[in-house]
Design a protein around this motif. Structure first.
Motif, PDB file in Angstrom:
ATOM      1  N   ASP A  68      -8.041  13.814  -4.332  1.00 34.26           N
ATOM      2  CA  ASP A  68      -9.097  13.841  -3.336  1.00 34.26           C
ATOM      3  C   ASP A  68      -8.609  13.745  -1.895  1.00 34.26           C
ATOM      4  OD1 ASP A  68     -10.093  12.099  -5.904  1.00 34.26           O
ATOM      5  OD2 ASP A  68     -11.641  13.486  -5.183  1.00 34.26           O
ATOM      6  N   TYR A  69      -7.519  13.035  -1.674  1.00 40.19           N
ATOM      7  CA  TYR A  69      -6.998  12.854  -0.324  1.00 40.19           C
ATOM      8  C   TYR A  69      -5.500  13.163  -0.322  1.00 40.19           C
ATOM      9  CZ  TYR A  69     -11.345  10.260   0.181  1.00 40.19           C
ATOM     10  OH  TYR A  69     -12.663   9.896   0.188  1.00 40.19           O
ATOM     11  N   TRP A  70      -5.055  13.761   0.781  1.00 42.07           N
ATOM     12  CA  TRP A  70      -3.672  14.225   0.883  1.00 42.07           C
ATOM     13  C   TRP A  70      -3.034  13.777   2.188  1.00 42.07           C
ATOM     14  CZ3 TRP A  70      -1.321  17.117  -2.968  1.00 42.07           C
ATOM     15  CH2 TRP A  70      -2.161  17.569  -3.976  1.00 42.07           C
ATOM     16  N   GLY A  71      -1.716  13.579   2.136  1.00 40.36           N
ATOM     17  CA  GLY A  71      -0.954  13.350   3.345  1.00 40.36           C
ATOM     18  C   GLY A  71      -0.552  14.662   3.987  1.00 40.36           C
ATOM     19  N   GLN A  72       0.172  14.557   5.087  1.00 38.90           N
ATOM     20  CA  GLN A  72       0.559  15.750   5.846  1.00 38.90           C
ATOM     21  C   GLN A  72       1.839  16.366   5.318  1.00 38.90           C
ATOM     22  OE1 GLN A  72       1.353  12.739   6.716  1.00 38.90           O
ATOM     23  NE2 GLN A  72       3.522  12.917   7.270  1.00 38.90           N
ATOM     24  N   GLY A  73       2.555  15.658   4.473  1.00 31.73           N
ATOM     25  CA  GLY A  73       3.764  16.182   3.860  1.00 31.73           C
ATOM     26  C   GLY A  73       5.029  15.807   4.596  1.00 31.73           C
ATOM     27  N   THR A  74       6.129  15.825   3.855  1.00 34.48           N
ATOM     28  CA  THR A  74       7.451  15.598   4.425  1.00 34.48           C
ATOM     29  C   THR A  74       8.409  16.608   3.798  1.00 34.48           C
ATOM     30  OG1 THR A  74       9.148  13.917   4.872  1.00 34.48           O
ATOM     31  CG2 THR A  74       8.073  13.812   2.718  1.00 34.48           C
ATOM     32  N   GLN A  75       9.277  17.183   4.626  1.00 35.58           N
ATOM     33  CA  GLN A  75      10.126  18.275   4.165  1.00 35.58           C
ATOM     34  C   GLN A  75      11.410  17.747   3.534  1.00 35.58           C
ATOM     35  OE1 GLN A  75       9.509  21.587   4.086  1.00 35.58           O
ATOM     36  NE2 GLN A  75      11.528  21.989   3.175  1.00 35.58           N
ATOM     37  N   VAL A  76      11.762  18.332   2.393  1.00 36.37           N
ATOM     38  CA  VAL A  76      13.034  18.049   1.722  1.00 36.37           C
ATOM     39  C   VAL A  76      13.794  19.361   1.605  1.00 36.37           C
ATOM     40  CG1 VAL A  76      14.102  17.362  -0.448  1.00 36.37           C
ATOM     41  CG2 VAL A  76      12.158  16.064   0.453  1.00 36.37           C
ATOM     42  N   THR A  77      15.025  19.361   2.098  1.00 41.25           N
ATOM     43  CA  THR A  77      15.870  20.547   2.031  1.00 41.25           C
ATOM     44  C   THR A  77      17.179  20.170   1.341  1.00 41.25           C
ATOM     45  OG1 THR A  77      14.917  21.428   4.075  1.00 41.25           O
ATOM     46  CG2 THR A  77      17.010  22.365   3.345  1.00 41.25           C
ATOM     47  N   VAL A  78      17.495  20.895   0.276  1.00 40.45           N
ATOM     48  CA  VAL A  78      18.705  20.627  -0.497  1.00 40.45           C
ATOM     49  C   VAL A  78      19.608  21.850  -0.397  1.00 40.45           C
ATOM     50  CG1 VAL A  78      19.650  19.944  -2.715  1.00 40.45           C
ATOM     51  CG2 VAL A  78      17.344  19.206  -2.064  1.00 40.45           C
ATOM     52  N   ASN A  92       0.827  -1.211   0.000  1.00 33.25           N
ATOM     53  CA  ASN A  92       0.000   0.000   0.000  1.00 33.25           C
ATOM     54  C   ASN A  92       0.863   1.264   0.000  1.00 33.25           C
ATOM     55  OD1 ASN A  92      -2.202  -1.716   0.194  1.00 33.25           O
ATOM     56  ND2 ASN A  92      -3.205  -0.540   1.816  1.00 33.25           N
ATOM     57  N   THR A  93       1.935   1.248  -0.760  1.00 33.17           N
ATOM     58  CA  THR A  93       2.912   2.338  -0.683  1.00 33.17           C
ATOM     59  C   THR A  93       3.300   2.831  -2.071  1.00 33.17           C
ATOM     60  OG1 THR A  93       3.785   1.485   1.417  1.00 33.17           O
ATOM     61  CG2 THR A  93       5.189   2.989   0.180  1.00 33.17           C
ATOM     62  N   VAL A  94       3.427   4.133  -2.189  1.00 32.55           N
ATOM     63  CA  VAL A  94       3.959   4.760  -3.382  1.00 32.55           C
ATOM     64  C   VAL A  94       5.265   5.451  -2.992  1.00 32.55           C
ATOM     65  CG1 VAL A  94       2.616   6.887  -3.052  1.00 32.55           C
ATOM     66  CG2 VAL A  94       3.459   6.284  -5.329  1.00 32.55           C
ATOM     67  N   TYR A  95       6.223   5.424  -3.906  1.00 34.09           N
ATOM     68  CA  TYR A  95       7.552   5.967  -3.640  1.00 34.09           C
ATOM     69  C   TYR A  95       7.885   7.080  -4.622  1.00 34.09           C
ATOM     70  CZ  TYR A  95       7.971   1.466  -1.243  1.00 34.09           C
ATOM     71  OH  TYR A  95       7.760   0.381  -0.423  1.00 34.09           O
ATOM     72  N   LEU A  96       8.802   7.945  -4.190  1.00 31.78           N
ATOM     73  CA  LEU A  96       9.375   8.928  -5.096  1.00 31.78           C
ATOM     74  C   LEU A  96      10.884   8.915  -4.865  1.00 31.78           C
ATOM     75  CD1 LEU A  96       8.655  11.068  -7.247  1.00 31.78           C
ATOM     76  CD2 LEU A  96       8.827  12.784  -5.428  1.00 31.78           C
ATOM     77  N   GLN A  97      11.602   8.311  -5.811  1.00 35.14           N
ATOM     78  CA  GLN A  97      13.059   8.304  -5.760  1.00 35.14           C
ATOM     79  C   GLN A  97      13.558   9.585  -6.399  1.00 35.14           C
ATOM     80  OE1 GLN A  97      15.313   5.976  -4.431  1.00 35.14           O
ATOM     81  NE2 GLN A  97      16.821   7.552  -4.921  1.00 35.14           N
ATOM     82  N   MET A  98      14.322  10.356  -5.640  1.00 36.08           N
ATOM     83  CA  MET A  98      14.795  11.660  -6.107  1.00 36.08           C
ATOM     84  C   MET A  98      16.313  11.632  -6.169  1.00 36.08           C
ATOM     85  SD  MET A  98      12.210  14.155  -3.981  1.00 36.08           S
ATOM     86  CE  MET A  98      13.033  13.840  -2.436  1.00 36.08           C
ATOM     87  N   ASN A  99      16.844  11.760  -7.360  1.00 35.37           N
ATOM     88  CA  ASN A  99      18.289  11.770  -7.584  1.00 35.37           C
ATOM     89  C   ASN A  99      18.729  13.125  -8.118  1.00 35.37           C
ATOM     90  OD1 ASN A  99      18.341   9.019  -6.871  1.00 35.37           O
ATOM     91  ND2 ASN A  99      18.040   8.381  -9.000  1.00 35.37           N
ATOM     92  N   SER A 100      20.027  13.376  -8.065  1.00 37.65           N
ATOM     93  CA  SER A 100      20.597  14.623  -8.576  1.00 37.65           C
ATOM     94  C   SER A 100      19.833  15.831  -8.056  1.00 37.65           C
ATOM     95  CB  SER A 100      20.584  14.611 -10.116  1.00 37.65           C
ATOM     96  OG  SER A 100      21.304  13.508 -10.607  1.00 37.65           O
ATOM     97  N   LEU A 101      19.598  15.846  -6.769  1.00 34.34           N
ATOM     98  CA  LEU A 101      18.786  16.905  -6.173  1.00 34.34           C
ATOM     99  C   LEU A 101      19.457  18.264  -6.294  1.00 34.34           C
ATOM    100  CD1 LEU A 101      17.473  14.935  -3.125  1.00 34.34           C
ATOM    101  CD2 LEU A 101      16.032  16.129  -4.772  1.00 34.34           C
ATOM    102  N   LYS A 102      18.619  19.277  -6.454  1.00 37.21           N
ATOM    103  CA  LYS A 102      19.071  20.657  -6.610  1.00 37.21           C
ATOM    104  C   LYS A 102      18.468  21.511  -5.493  1.00 37.21           C
ATOM    105  CE  LYS A 102      18.755  20.113 -11.644  1.00 37.21           C
ATOM    106  NZ  LYS A 102      18.133  20.655 -12.885  1.00 37.21           N
ATOM    107  N   PRO A 103      19.089  22.632  -5.164  1.00 31.65           N
ATOM    108  CA  PRO A 103      18.495  23.507  -4.136  1.00 31.65           C
ATOM    109  C   PRO A 103      17.048  23.910  -4.459  1.00 31.65           C
ATOM    110  CG  PRO A 103      20.751  24.167  -4.555  1.00 31.65           C
ATOM    111  CD  PRO A 103      20.422  23.103  -5.571  1.00 31.65           C
TER     112      PRO A 103
END
Length: 123
Positions: free
Chosen positions: A111-121, A76-87
């Motif tokens: 229709d439905y949203w999570g609470q979010g997670t912070q990404v800082t580059v 029951n999970t969706v992922y987002l792999q983030m590479n070569s991250l930029k500011p």
């Protein structure tokens, strides 16, 4: 009601990688189309990536070639792999369930949203 919980955010230097996860409650996850959006302070929420229940994926031009969306229906999970991250990738990242017929690229299409997670580059 559908509940979504994101995890995996954090601080990373430019060029680094992070993998975000979003676990969705309920027994019908495999029937959902899913999306990832991001929102920086003072900015509107913007589309990053989406995956249909069939596995078809969509990406914003700003992340294409660097981010990969995937799903594991058994978890029951969706992922987002983030590479070569930029500011400029710095933002709160939100996953969402899409059940209506609106655009995959617009927050109003979800229709439905999570609470979010912070990404800082950092540079």
């Amino acid at each position: 009601q559908v509940h979504l919980v994101e995890s995996g955010g954090g601080s990373v230097q430019a060029g680094g990688s992070l993998r975000l996860s979003c676990e969705v409650s309920g027994r019908t996850f495999r029937s959902y189309d899913m999306g990832w959006f991001r929102q920086a302070p003072g900015q509107e929420r913007e589309f990053s990536a989406a995956i249909r229940r069939s596995g078809v994926t969509y990406y914003a031009d700003s992340v294409k070639g660097r981010f990969t969306i995937s799903r594991d229906n058994a978890k029951n999970t969706v992922y987002l792999q983030m590479n070569s991250l930029k500011p400029e990738d710095t933002a709160g990242y939100y996953c969402a369930v899409k059940r209506n017929s609106g655009s995959y690229c617009s927050p109003s299409g979800y229709d439905y949203w999570g609470q979010g997670t912070q990404v800082t580059v950092s540079s």
